[in-house]
Scaffold this motif. Structure first.
Motif, PDB file in Angstrom:
ATOM      1  N   TYR A 131     -18.713  11.493  17.051  1.00  0.00           N
ATOM      2  CA  TYR A 131     -17.658  11.489  16.039  1.00  0.00           C
ATOM      3  C   TYR A 131     -16.452  10.667  16.487  1.00  0.00           C
ATOM      4  O   TYR A 131     -15.921   9.869  15.727  1.00  0.00           O
ATOM      5  N   ASN A 148     -20.730   8.157   6.086  1.00  0.00           N
ATOM      6  CA  ASN A 148     -20.166   9.495   6.229  1.00  0.00           C
ATOM      7  C   ASN A 148     -20.499  10.026   7.619  1.00  0.00           C
ATOM      8  O   ASN A 148     -21.616  10.479   7.861  1.00  0.00           O
ATOM      9  N   TYR A 150     -19.336  12.647   9.277  1.00  0.00           N
ATOM     10  CA  TYR A 150     -19.530  14.095   9.336  1.00  0.00           C
ATOM     11  C   TYR A 150     -20.967  14.451   8.957  1.00  0.00           C
ATOM     12  O   TYR A 150     -21.638  15.204   9.656  1.00  0.00           O
ATOM     13  N   GLU A 151     -21.456  13.882   7.871  1.00  0.00           N
ATOM     14  CA  GLU A 151     -22.821  14.147   7.407  1.00  0.00           C
ATOM     15  C   GLU A 151     -23.848  13.625   8.413  1.00  0.00           C
ATOM     16  O   GLU A 151     -24.840  14.294   8.699  1.00  0.00           O
ATOM     17  N   THR A 152     -23.612  12.437   8.952  1.00  0.00           N
ATOM     18  CA  THR A 152     -24.534  11.858   9.935  1.00  0.00           C
ATOM     19  C   THR A 152     -24.645  12.746  11.164  1.00  0.00           C
ATOM     20  O   THR A 152     -25.739  12.942  11.699  1.00  0.00           O
ATOM     21  N   ILE A 154     -23.713  16.168  11.443  1.00  0.00           N
ATOM     22  CA  ILE A 154     -24.177  17.527  11.142  1.00  0.00           C
ATOM     23  C   ILE A 154     -25.639  17.552  10.704  1.00  0.00           C
ATOM     24  O   ILE A 154     -26.395  18.438  11.098  1.00  0.00           O
ATOM     25  N   LEU A 155     -26.061  16.573   9.902  1.00  0.00           N
ATOM     26  CA  LEU A 155     -27.437  16.578   9.403  1.00  0.00           C
ATOM     27  C   LEU A 155     -28.394  15.715  10.229  1.00  0.00           C
ATOM     28  O   LEU A 155     -29.606  15.821  10.068  1.00  0.00           O
ATOM     29  N   GLY A 156     -27.852  14.863  11.102  1.00  0.00           N
ATOM     30  CA  GLY A 156     -28.705  13.964  11.874  1.00  0.00           C
ATOM     31  C   GLY A 156     -28.607  14.172  13.377  1.00  0.00           C
ATOM     32  O   GLY A 156     -29.547  14.649  14.012  1.00  0.00           O
TER      33      GLY A 156
END
Length: 192
Positions: A131, A148, A150-152, A154-156
């Motif tokens: 981050y 994004n 945050y999405e990368t 948290i989800l990746g």
């Protein structure tokens, strides 16, 4: 004379484990549910063996040398080794905590416990570092499009590192059980 011979042996062993680690790094593959730039490889196993047999500096050297070799032979986008630096930090954050816990509890259970804790340290540490450092370096230095973060993460990145840690835990445990006698002999010589 014995100390000089042991030092030479440690250099040779670190070099050998580094080259094995480099070859294992070339055999990387993506997992279907994660971003394509996240690749699984087993190159941290030789670094872990180096650390638990010769100490944390040996593990760090194996991580460093495998990434330098990979950068030389496979290159990096724009010549900037952001991915290699990230891989180096990921490897250290996986190997070093496992070493210290295994040092305190030198058994299969100690190794498994150390690798579980290492998986969490690596996963959380790399989420934070991606981050604040690595993903911004990719966008700024390598000119990649904004996304994004945050999405990368948290989800990746976070779940990927947890899955990677679990896979490495299973492989490292199997390797340790196979090489236990050799590992204990090496520890007795190098860490005495």
């Amino acid at each position: 004379m014995r100390k000089k011979s042991l030092k030479l042996r440690s250099f040779v062993t670190i070099g050998m484990l580094s080259s094995i680690s480099f070859v294992l790094m070339l055999l990387n593959f993506p997992l279907p549910w994660f971003p394509v730039f996240l690749q699984i490889d087993f190159s941290d196993i030789p670094a872990l063996i180096a650390a638990i047999t010769m100490g944390p500096v040996a593990g760090i050297l194996v991580e460093l040398m495998k990434n330098v070799l990979d950068w030389i032979f496979t290159g990096a986008p724009e010549g900037i080794p952001v991915g290699h630096i990230a891989n180096f930090v990921t490897g250290i954050s996986f190997v070093i905590p496992a070493y210290y816990i295994y040092k305190k509890f030198p058994s299969v259970k100690g190794l498994i416990g150390g690798l579980v804790i290492s998986t969490f340290i690596m996963s959380l540490g790399m989420a934070v570092l991606n981050y604040f450092a690595f993903l911004p370096m990719y966008t700024y230095l390598l000119g990649m499009p904004e996304f994004n973060m945050y999405e990368t993460i948290i989800l990746g990145i976070l779940p990927f590192n947890i899955v990677k840690g679990i896979i490495l835990l299973v492989i490292a445990t199997m390797v340790y059980r196979t090489m236990r006698v050799w590992i204990e002999n090496q520890r007795a010589q190098f860490l005495a």
